[in-house]
Design a protein around this motif. Structure first.
Motif, short mmCIF file in Angstrom:
data_model
loop_
_atom_site.label_atom_id
_atom_site.label_comp_id
_atom_site.label_asym_id
_atom_site.label_seq_id
_atom_site.Cartn_x
_atom_site.Cartn_y
_atom_site.Cartn_z
N ILE A 93 0.85 -1.20 0.00
CA ILE A 93 0.00 0.00 0.00
C ILE A 93 0.88 1.25 0.00
CG2 ILE A 93 -1.54 1.37 1.47
CD1 ILE A 93 -2.88 -1.30 2.25
N GLN A 97 1.12 4.14 -2.80
CA GLN A 97 0.97 5.57 -2.50
C GLN A 97 2.16 6.33 -3.10
OE1 GLN A 97 -1.40 7.10 -0.86
NE2 GLN A 97 -2.59 5.41 -0.09
N LYS A 100 1.90 6.18 -6.96
CA LYS A 100 0.57 6.50 -7.46
C LYS A 100 -0.07 5.29 -8.15
CE LYS A 100 -2.41 9.56 -9.79
NZ LYS A 100 -2.75 10.14 -11.04
N TYR B 345 -5.10 5.16 4.05
CA TYR B 345 -4.40 6.25 3.37
C TYR B 345 -5.33 6.95 2.39
CZ TYR B 345 0.00 4.33 5.04
OH TYR B 345 1.03 3.89 5.83
N ALA B 346 -5.14 8.25 2.29
CA ALA B 346 -5.78 9.02 1.22
C ALA B 346 -4.65 9.62 0.39
CB ALA B 346 -6.64 10.12 1.82
N GLN B 373 2.97 11.43 4.02
CA GLN B 373 4.06 10.59 3.52
C GLN B 373 4.98 11.46 2.66
OE1 GLN B 373 3.96 7.30 4.66
NE2 GLN B 373 2.24 8.13 5.79
N GLU B 395 2.18 14.78 -5.50
CA GLU B 395 1.30 13.78 -4.88
C GLU B 395 1.88 13.35 -3.56
OE1 GLU B 395 -0.38 11.94 -9.02
OE2 GLU B 395 1.42 11.17 -8.08
N ARG B 399 -1.92 9.50 5.84
CA ARG B 399 -2.38 8.37 6.66
C ARG B 399 -3.11 8.93 7.86
NH1 ARG B 399 0.35 5.22 10.75
NH2 ARG B 399 -0.65 3.20 10.95
#
Lengths: 246, 633
Positions: A93, A97, A100, B345-346, B373, B395, B399
């Protein structure tokens, strides 16, 4: 089977990690790996230590790839480890992140049979083969003792089928495991190269954490299998996974 | 002649490197460019092989271009161009090796070109094969196109030297813009002039560097360019060579000059101070340009430039301003998802658009309940019409570590606008996150002695924070049921062992029988009697009534032979009784055997069949008779 030597390394690394000494823990675990110790708990601790460091301010590039390698190795050695599965998911995960939600474009060109064989549990195969062997012994006893050829033949046929089936599948599983060498990309992006080591232009590299199948290693280059023909990667960008020994 | 050939090759190389190719193909990384699809007899066209290589790779060498058909080939002219780009504080460099050939069609038909190849290390890298149609007839003259013209069409028509000589006469160059018309020429043959669009800027503000070449001896091409050193700048190139650029004419000090733009580079200064832009060196190659210290032509260089770079003003500087964020920008945010569970997470995506040095970071709101992050940036600005512009996306993962409704706050980007001469602050509010609590795991039973792998030591974070703990002992409970070490040797070894034993036993028996037969020895009576009785018992066990009379007869004969040394064959019932009693058989046994034989005969000749019970009884009594110790042998 966990040896006393493995236990010693496991205890040292576990205590260091519990004390929050991640760097020292990583040093111990890498030392164990360098000594050829293969143990699912050592691999789990290694994956966890890299994961913790990746989530800390002291994160180094490649930590998440190393974490994926540690947990993957642990699962290869002990597929039922739910904690290792969770650790692997967590590392993946974080990688997604970071990248992307970038999925690797390399597909492992692997047959279903090989994967099924690798996933088989050895115990049922051993049981089937053992039962077959017992029936063969029984058939022999019937033939020699009671001189009942008909019954002996029936027992022998059933026993032989079970014996050959169990032992054959067990052998095939052992071969599938021993002949498969997987590795994880531990650099931010492993550049794909040709046989002479020159980077392939216009071809995206493999993102960190990608699982690849090693087919050959020549010098500093490793050939990886996939659906895109013959590809080479710098061996330093990969971490080879240890697997079950037979 | 040598100088002329060198000049030709150099020009060919330079032109070939930039010519707009009609065809280009990427095959095995050698790019083949051909300036035409079809030619007329006598017409010359260009073929260029190009192979880019990175630093550290073996340099391509020994180019080859097979040409079949009615053609005359000249070349190759080999050249190397190297480009270094500094972007985002990192250098990247690339070298391209080119081999240029000029080919003249000598007759109608088809010319097959390729595959062009380079030797790279121990490997030969090839390109593709092309075919060119040669039409019969005079070469077609082409008028000059103002855009997208192909210099080779002109350059190699007929003799290239004729073309160089005639070019100036044939084309009327447009007059140079005012800023290019100099009052005095620093060199009567040729020179370079470098301009910057601003003399004084702040760190991060863009500056245009333009370099022009002036030549008074007619048409020229740039050769062997050496780029100006730009160590204190980020550089973004808009014009990388003069080949596609408009030429101008101007009269300076009574001489007619051709003027061409060699470079246009947007620079972003990285530090304050007086920064130097190094000189650019090049060779002006052309018919009228004398070779001076260089066989290719006339060497020229620009003068170094100095640029005053200041820090952005302190006055009014917003907190969090990052030096270098200079330009005019817009910002868009996207945060997904906005509903998630604790620990999930977003992804925040910040898209920056605008002119200038696009920022690589934004200020993210800090607070309890979430962790950012490492950010990842994507996209680079580009140069268009002398302006640095484009978009960049930052980006960053978010979290969430506590449940509830999280108000994250604003994303802020302060920057300096050099046009307005003041600071601007972009500010956008992040959406409120709805965070569900993660279901708490069952509390473990408190056991101070618990040293299991999942036991949490003192001081560890709560389970919701950290659910994985290091192991100090093997998680043996997760191990599958172990297979004993001897299991597989036994499983694999036993059946073959039995097979071997059986085979050995069978072989031994056959050998013994064969030996007995060879010696004329009959089978041993005792063994034969035992075997016959076993067969009889097996038949009674299987309820095989058809086989039983025969087996019973054989068993009687075998037992009699063993105990009384007679088979009793051919004797009547009375004779058999007499014979047996004479040989020591008890009276009742002799009578029973006689009756049994009679019963067997009866069943064989249509009488009542022997019952299974009778057969079993007979077998049992015969065995008793055989094993009896009271009867003398």
């Amino acid at each position: 089977m966990t040896t006393s030597r493995t236990l010693e390394w496991l205890e040292r690394s576990g205590e260091l990690l519990r004390a929050g000494k991640i760097e020292e823990g990583i040093t111990v675990l890498e030392g164990a790996a360098d000594r050829g110790l293969v143990d699912p708990d050592l691999s789990f601790n290694r994956g966890l230590s890299y994961l913790k460091r990746a989530e800390s301010p002291q994160a180094n590039p490649g930590d998440l790839g190393q974490a994926v390698a540690g947990f993957s190795e642990s699962l290869a050695l002990r597929p039922s480890d739910a904690d290792a599965t969770r650790g692997l998911e967590r590392a993946q995960i974080l990688l997604r992140q970071q990248n992307k939600v970038e999925e690797t474009t390399l597909t492992l060109d692997d047959s279903l049979l090989r994967e099924v064989l690798r996933q088989m549990s050895p115990l049922p195969l051993t049981t089937v083969a053992g039962l077959g062997a017992l029936l063969i012994v029984a058939a022999w006893a019937v033939r020699v003792g009671a001189r009942d050829t008909g019954r002996a033949l029936a027992l022998a046929l059933i026993g032989l089928t079970l014996w050959l089936g169990g032992a054959g599948l067990y052998g095939a599983r052992a071969y599938a495991i021993a002949s498969t060498h997987d590795a994880i990309v531990i650099s931010a992006r492993a550049e794909l190269r040709d046989e002479s080591g020159r980077p392939m232009r216009g071809v995206p590299g493999l993102p960190e954490g990608t699982r690849v199948r090693l087919e050959d290693t020549r010098g500093r280059l490793s050939r990886i299998g996939g659906d895109r023909g013959e590809l080479w990667v710098d061996a330093a960008e990969l971490r080879r996974l240890a697997h079950e020994r037979h | 002649m040598k100088a002329a050939r060198a000049l030709l090759l150099s020009l060919a190389l330079s032109i070939g490197a930039l010519v707009g190719s009609v065809r280009a193909a990427h095959a095995a990384e050698v790019e083949t460019s051909i300036t035409t699809d079809s030619v007329s007899v006598g017409q010359t066209f260009r073929v260029q092989l190009a192979l880019p290589v990175s630093d550290g790779d073996p340099e391509p060498s020994a180019p080859k271009l097979p040409v079949r058909g009615p053609a005359e080939v000249r070349g190759p002219s080999i050249g190397t161009s190297r480009s270094i780009t500094m972007n985002n504080f990192s250098f990247s460099s690339q070298t391209q090796v080119t081999a240029s050939y000029s080919i003249t069609a000598t007759g109608p038909g088809k010319i097959v070109i390729g595959p062009g190849s380079f030797q790279v290390g121990s490997k030969r890298v090839q390109g593709d094969v092309y075919e060119i149609e040669v039409q019969d007839g005079p070469p077609q003259r082409q008028g000059r196109r103002s855009f997208g013209r192909d210099p080779f069409d002109d350059f190699f028509r007929g003799s290239p030297f004729d073309l160089l000589r005639d070019r100036g006469a044939r084309f009327e160059l447009p007059p140079a813009p005012e800023h290019l018309a100099l009052e005095h020429a620093p060199d009567p043959i040729g020179f370079l002039v470098a301009h910057v669009s601003k003399k004084s800027v702040v760190v991060g503000e863009t500056v245009n560097l333009t370099i022009y070449a002036y030549g008074s001896r007619g048409a020229f091409q740039e050769a062997n360019p050496v780029e100006p050193s730009l160590g204190d700048f980020l550089s973004f190139r808009e014009v990388q060579s003069s080949f596609e650029e408009q030429r101008y004419g101007a009269t300076i000090d009574g001489h007619s000059y051709q003027i061409a733009k060699l470079r246009q580079i947007v620079l972003v200064p990285l530090r304050a101070g007086t920064l130097e832009i190094g000189p650019m060196h090049a060779i002006l190659a052309g018919r009228g340009y004398p070779a001076k210290n260089n066989a290719l032509g006339y060497p020229v260089e620009s003068r170094p430039l100095r640029l005053e770079v200041k820090e952005a003003p302190k006055k009014g500087q917003p907190p969090g301003f990052f030096a270098g964020d200079v330009g005019q920008f817009r910002m868009q945010l996207e945060l997904t998802p906005t509903k998630l569970s604790e620990g999930e997470y977003a992804l925040l995506s910040v898209r920056l658009k605008g002119k200038g040095n696009l920022p690589t970071r934004v200020q993210l709101p800090e607070g309890a309940g979430w962790e950012w992050q490492k950010p990842v940036t994507r996209g680079e600005p580009g140069v268009e019409n002398g302006e640095l512009s484009g978009s960049r996306t930052i980006e960053v993962g978010l979290r969430v570590t506590q449940p509830g409704s999280l108000e994250l706050g604003d994303v802020v980007l302060p920057y300096f606008d050099p046009v307005r001469g003041k600071y601007e602050v972009l500010r956008q509010r992040l959406p409120i996150l709805d965070v569900e609590a993660r279901p708490a795991p069952k509390a473990p039973i408190a056991d101070p002695d618990d040293k299991s792998p999942s036991a949490l030591p003192k001081g560890e974070p709560a389970p919701s924070e950290l659910t994985l703990t290091p192991r100090i002992r093997p998680a043996a409970s997760l191990d599958p049921i172990p297979i004993p070490a001897l299991a597989w040797p036994v499983i694999l070894g036993v059946p073959p062992l039995l097979l071997a034993i059986s085979a050995f036993g069978l072989g031994l028996r056959r050998a013994r029988d064969r030996l007995s037969r060879d010696r004329g020895q009959p089978p041993k009576p005792r063994k034969e009697a035992t075997r016959s009785l076993k067969q009889l018992l097996a038949l009674t066990g299987r309820d095989d009534s058809a086989e039983i009379p025969g087996a019973l007869r054989r068993a009687i004969e075998a037992v009699l032979l063993c105990r009384f040394d007679t088979k009793g064959r051919g004797l009547t019932q009375g004779e058999l009784h007499k014979e047996l009693t004479a040989r020591g058989c008890p009276e009742d046994e002799a009578t029973w055997i006689g009756e049994l034989r009679g019963r067997i005969e009866e069943s064989a000749f249509g009488g009542e069949a022997l019952s299974m019970e009778e057969a079993k009884t007979a077998a049992r009594r015969l065995k008793e008779l055989l094993d009896s110790k009271e009867i003398p042998r």
